[in-house]
Write an enzyme that holds these catalytic residues in place. Structure first.
Site, PDB file in Angstrom:
ATOM      1  CB  CYS A 131      -4.970   0.205  -3.589  1.00 39.87           C
ATOM      2  SG  CYS A 131      -5.504   1.933  -3.738  1.00 39.87           S
ATOM      3  CE  LYS A 146      -7.613  -2.834  -1.949  1.00 36.94           C
ATOM      4  NZ  LYS A 146      -8.091  -1.708  -2.800  1.00 36.94           N
ATOM      5  CD  GLU A 156      -6.800  -1.165  -6.525  1.00 35.62           C
ATOM      6  OE1 GLU A 156      -7.435  -1.711  -5.616  1.00 35.62           O
ATOM      7  OE2 GLU A 156      -6.457   0.044  -6.498  1.00 35.62           O
TER       8      GLU A 156
END
Length: 417
Positions: A195, A157, A44
């Site tokens: 994540c 995200k 990430e």
């Protein structure tokens, strides 16, 4: 072996500039190609950096001039992939097909073209996390880079965690669309959860409902508990899972995305994890530290031919220790450098990249305190089908006759195998 695909990952730290990070990706991809890795996942925010420990001068009701300057530096280290804001979704298929401003026009800063070149020249399918700028906003994104077709997808995200929301905008759930590639005749349906998105049950269900057999989890979470979540995802989704997290040394600014290194004196907590070994069943067992000064020393380990971590005694003089592993390429480990790390090294992030199977078994990793090695596993995607005999979270086991699940703007019709 015939019928197998080699999955790989690593735990590199962001370099001082975007150009250096892209050069490092080229190097890692070349090594991955030499190790016959087909699909490579990188962490990430790897391009642009994860700003761990920084506050950008913000408290409720006030922002400092120094913090604004820090954000400007971080913004400048992000990449422009030539996409639009698009309500957090970008331009979608138009961006993928280069229909924005003409197919022959280069949009953005050239990062897209460089990543596509690396994938094409190495023959490795690359999935990498990046900090993407569009308009005046930053997004924590992931790009899927096919060696034959270039970037076949990108997602942003949808839920930045905690104070990540200060600097990262929310992406649109339509970017959760899975993509497909064929490797040696095998169709691989893959999608990334970035994540802590993996802690969102409905987001995981979004990926399962699209019939993914490869779940990608680039992360910044370096806690022991993360591996347990990845094993749960493997079992729950009956899919292979790759997780990748940066390994960042305390004495380096790499991985932060800003000039000042994060250290215990400016808000970061140096946290030492106990040594461990992995059993035949894939369970990690914590071991006591070898030195009473737990803040300074951790037991050493090497990886055996089966990919298991073996803890070594730390009583020898560091200067006289014989390097274990040498340059031999071991099963599941790129042996270009020893897995033994100096006892004096401290880490902001310890990595922990791993590969998990559809029955929850750990196939490679976790890769602790190793910022330049590769781990990999040879897998047979028919194992995902075998797992669907008794569990299909997006189909027969979902009781979709009683429960209805949908995502606004996203087609959840399952991809075929």
């Amino acid at each position: 072996m015939p019928g197998t695909i080699r999955l790989g990952t690593a735990s590199p730290a962001t370099q001082a500039s975007t150009a250096e990070t892209l050069a490092q990706i080229a190097s890692i991809a070349s090594r991955a190609a030499a190790a016959h890795i087909d699909i490579l996942l990188l962490p990430e925010a790897y391009i642009g950096g994860y700003p761990r420990g920084t506050s950008f001068g913000c408290v409720i009701g006030n922002r400092s001039a120094e913090g604004r300057e820090e954000f400007a530096q971080y913004f400048e280290k992000s990449i422009d992939l030539g996409d639009t804001v698009g309500n957090g979704a970008g331009a979608g298929e138009k961006w993928v097909k280069r229909e924005l401003g003409g197919k022959d026009e280069v949009r953005g800063d050239g990062s897209r073209e460089e990543l596509e070149r690396i994938a094409q020249e190495t023959g490795v399918f690359i999935v990498v996390g990046c900090i993407e700028r569009a308009g005046g906003s930053l997004y924590c994104s992931v790009v899927y880079v096919c060696p034959k077709e270039g970037m076949i997808g990108k997602r942003r995200k949808v839920m930045p965690t905690g104070t990540e929301r200060l600097v990262w905008a929310q992406g649109c759930p339509t970017t959760l669309k899975a993509v497909s590639t064929y490797i040696r005749g095998t169709r691989v349906n893959l999608a990334a959860a970035i994540c802590w998105e993996s802690y969102m049950p409905l987001l995981r269900q979004t990926l399962y409902s699209q019939n993914v057999n490869l779940y990608l989890a680039p992360t910044a979470d370096n806690r022991d508990a993360w591996l347990g979540l990845m094993r749960t995802v493997g079992v729950e989704g009956r899919c292979f899972v790759i997780s990748s997290n940066m390994c960042v040394r305390e004495d380096s600014s790499n991985g932060t995305g800003v000039d000042d290194a994060v250290s215990p004196t400016n808000g970061s907590v140096s946290r030492l994890r106990r040594s461990s070994t992995v059993t035949e069943e894939g369970h990690e067992i914590a071991l006591p530290l070898s030195n009473s000064d737990a803040r300074k020393k951790r037991r050493k380990s090497v990886i055996d031919e089966n990919g298991n971590e073996i803890v070594l005694c730390c009583d020898e003089d560091e200067n006289t220790r014989e390097t274990a592993g040498g340059s031999a390429k071991q099963n599941g480990v790129d042996g270009t450098k020893s897995s033994v790390k100096p006892a004096s090294s401290a880490y902001i992030s310890r990595g922990g990249s791993s590969i998990v199977g559809p029955f929850g078994d750990v196939l490679a990793g976790p890769q602790w305190e190793d910022d330049d090695g590769l781990i990999f596993a040879d897998v047979d995607f028919r194992d995902c089908i075998k797992g669907r005999l008794d569990l299909d979270a997006g189909g027969s086991y979902s009781r979709n006759d009683s429960f209805h699940f949908s995502v606004r703007g996203l087609d959840l019709d399952p991809l075929p195998y």
